[in-house]
Scaffold this active site. Structure first.
Site, PDB file in Angstrom:
ATOM      1  CD  GLU A 151     -45.950 -41.654   7.575  1.00 40.24           C
ATOM      2  OE1 GLU A 151     -46.781 -42.565   7.766  1.00 40.24           O
ATOM      3  OE2 GLU A 151     -45.874 -41.020   6.499  1.00 40.24           O
ATOM      4  CG  HIS A 165     -42.869 -48.079   2.904  1.00 38.62           C
ATOM      5  ND1 HIS A 165     -42.652 -47.647   4.200  1.00 38.62           N
ATOM      6  CD2 HIS A 165     -44.068 -47.561   2.545  1.00 38.62           C
ATOM      7  CE1 HIS A 165     -43.665 -46.900   4.590  1.00 38.62           C
ATOM      8  NE2 HIS A 165     -44.537 -46.818   3.592  1.00 38.62           N
ATOM      9  CG  ASP A 214     -44.788 -43.763   1.839  1.00 33.90           C
ATOM     10  OD1 ASP A 214     -45.460 -44.807   1.921  1.00 33.90           O
ATOM     11  OD2 ASP A 214     -44.863 -42.845   2.685  1.00 33.90           O
ATOM     12  CG  ASP A 215     -47.951 -43.034  -0.906  1.00 27.64           C
ATOM     13  OD1 ASP A 215     -48.781 -43.907  -1.201  1.00 27.64           O
ATOM     14  OD2 ASP A 215     -47.596 -42.800   0.258  1.00 27.64           O
ATOM     15  CG  HIS A 226     -47.243 -47.667   7.299  1.00 25.36           C
ATOM     16  ND1 HIS A 226     -47.371 -48.803   6.547  1.00 25.36           N
ATOM     17  CD2 HIS A 226     -47.021 -46.655   6.415  1.00 25.36           C
ATOM     18  CE1 HIS A 226     -47.227 -48.480   5.262  1.00 25.36           C
ATOM     19  NE2 HIS A 226     -47.012 -47.194   5.153  1.00 25.36           N
ATOM     20  CG  HIS A 284     -48.781 -47.144   0.306  1.00 23.33           C
ATOM     21  ND1 HIS A 284     -49.494 -47.735   1.309  1.00 23.33           N
ATOM     22  CD2 HIS A 284     -47.692 -46.580   0.904  1.00 23.33           C
ATOM     23  CE1 HIS A 284     -48.897 -47.529   2.465  1.00 23.33           C
ATOM     24  NE2 HIS A 284     -47.796 -46.824   2.250  1.00 23.33           N
TER      25      HIS A 284
HETATM   26  N1  ADE Z   1     -50.862 -44.716   2.994  1.00 21.46           N
HETATM   27  C1  ADE Z   1     -50.182 -44.335   1.921  1.00 21.46           C
HETATM   28  N2  ADE Z   1     -49.035 -43.742   2.276  1.00 21.46           N
HETATM   29  C2  ADE Z   1     -48.990 -43.776   3.627  1.00 21.46           C
HETATM   30  C3  ADE Z   1     -48.063 -43.334   4.591  1.00 21.46           C
HETATM   31  N3  ADE Z   1     -46.924 -42.728   4.256  1.00 21.46           N
HETATM   32  N4  ADE Z   1     -48.351 -43.512   5.888  1.00 21.46           N
HETATM   33  C4  ADE Z   1     -49.489 -44.104   6.244  1.00 21.46           C
HETATM   34  N5  ADE Z   1     -50.396 -44.536   5.376  1.00 21.46           N
HETATM   35  C5  ADE Z   1     -50.149 -44.381   4.079  1.00 21.46           C
HETATM   36 ZN    ZN Z   2     -46.401 -46.009   3.539  1.00 23.49          ZN
END
Ligand code: ADE
Ligand code: ZN
Length: 346
Positions: A203, A16, A282-283, A200, A18
């Site tokens: 969340e 997970h 995640d990011d 996803h 991006h």
């Molecule tokens: N795009 C990038 N990070 C995300 C996240 N945590 N939840 C949904 N979309 C995303």
């Molecule tokens: Zn994500």
């Protein structure tokens, strides 16, 4: 060796992440300059504080919009592998979400080819391996999602460059007020074409969305799944069926603000409930995270042992979409490394 150093070096899987969320701050500035985009500030890290998913997505979209040509995608992908490998990344299935790029007239074939070029360069440099998952952007709606999947299937059928790296499709972006079942047709088309499926869910939404991801969209994995424990029956079922949840504890603090501290995050309780909950960033570049920190901070917060952390890393392998042989090889690599890294001080 101390446990934090060992966790940093342990070969790790990430399911997970991006790719746009791995863009280095310097690359944000350089791509903005290249394309004549004026950023709100030259110190872009000042933008990186969020109160919920939607405020995060405003920044994510700003960063995404800087990807204008094949070289940009290649650069991003290359740097993402190098930066991941610096923290022990061995294998990643990484998301890209091309909705706004397709809307601006880019071709999916160019995007995938650029990503594949960059990933191959990163792999050659580091020894890590990275495959792709093409995400539908919920904010662009079901019709755009279906078009993206149909184009992906067409490119794969034609053997277009880089499409062999695309294992499956996912669904991300804004959750609140969006009915996940409206994406059923896009997911059905993907499934019929032999693409794997994840999404996803949960969340910021209740477990009904997680159930819809599995039962209506046909997902084999769920990304986040943070709310799952609110539904004990669903928890029991997904645990029994070993449906992986790609959990991102630090992201849930920094992006969604669902909890204030890791100690309050359900990750440990998810695993105690028997769920196949894996660890992911995640990011990472947009939240100042990396996979080594994710492992170290989670261990410290829950008092996990080295053996617990190795088990989490191995669960990451079980949750991949690799074939049996590749999974066995990756598990063996993690076990061997774990044996030689085994920390002597705690
Ligand atoms: N795009 C990038 N990070 C995300 C996240 N945590 N939840 C949904 N979309 C995303
Ligand atoms: Zn994500």
């Amino acid at each position: 060796m101390d446990i934090d150093t060992a966790l940093e070096q342990l070969p790790k899987v990430e399911l997970h992440c991006h790719v746009e969320g791995t863009m280095r701050p310097q690359t944000v500035v350089e791509l903005a300059r290249k394309h004549g985009v004026t950023l709100p500030t030259q110190d872009v890290t000042r933008l990186y504080s969020y109160s919920n998913l939607d405020t995060f997505l405003e920044v994510f979209w700003l960063v995404q919009a800087l990807l204008r040509d094949r070289d940009d995608w290649a650069r991003l992908a290359h740097e993402s592998v190098v930066d991941g490998a610096a923290h022990g990344l061995a294998y990643r299935e990484t998301f890209f979400t091309p909705a706004r790029h397709l809307d601006m007239g880019q071709d999916l074939g160019d995007i995938v080819a650029g990503l594949a070029d960059g990933l191959a360069a990163g792999e050659a440099e580091t020894g890590a391996r990275v495959l792709l998952v093409a995400d539908i952007d919920r904010a662009y709606g079901p019709a755009a999602g279906l078009r993206m999947v149909e184009r992906l299937v067409e490119l794969r059928t034609a053997g277009a460059p880089g499409t062999e790296r695309v294992l499956g499709v996912g669904l991300d972006s804004t959750e609140l007020g969006v009915d996940p079942t409206t994406f059923a047709e896009a997911f059905a088309v993907a499934g019929r074409a032999g693409l794997r499926r994840t999404s996803h869910q949960g969340e910021e939404t209740p477990p009904t969305h997680i159930a819809a991801g599995v039962d209506v969209l046909g997902c084999e994995r769920i990304d986040h799944g943070l709310s799952i424990l609110d539904d004990p029956e669903l928890t029991k079922r997904l645990a029994q069926e070993r449906v992986p949840l790609t959990v991102c504890p630090n992201s849930n603090i920094r992006i969604a603000n669902r909890v204030q501290r890791l100690e309050d995050h359900p990750f440990r309780r998810m695993r105690e409930a028997g769920l196949l909950a894996t660890l992911n960033t995640d990011d990472p570049a947009l939240t100042d995270l990396d996979l080594g920190y994710e492992y170290r901070s989670v261990r410290a917060a829950y008092g996990y042992t080295w053996e617990d952390m190795v088990e989490i890393a191995l669960d990451g392998v079980e949750a991949t979409w690799l074939d049996e042989d590749d999974r066995r090889a990756l598990s063996a690599r993690i076990r061997n490394a774990a044996a030689s890294l085994a920390p002597t001080t705690f």
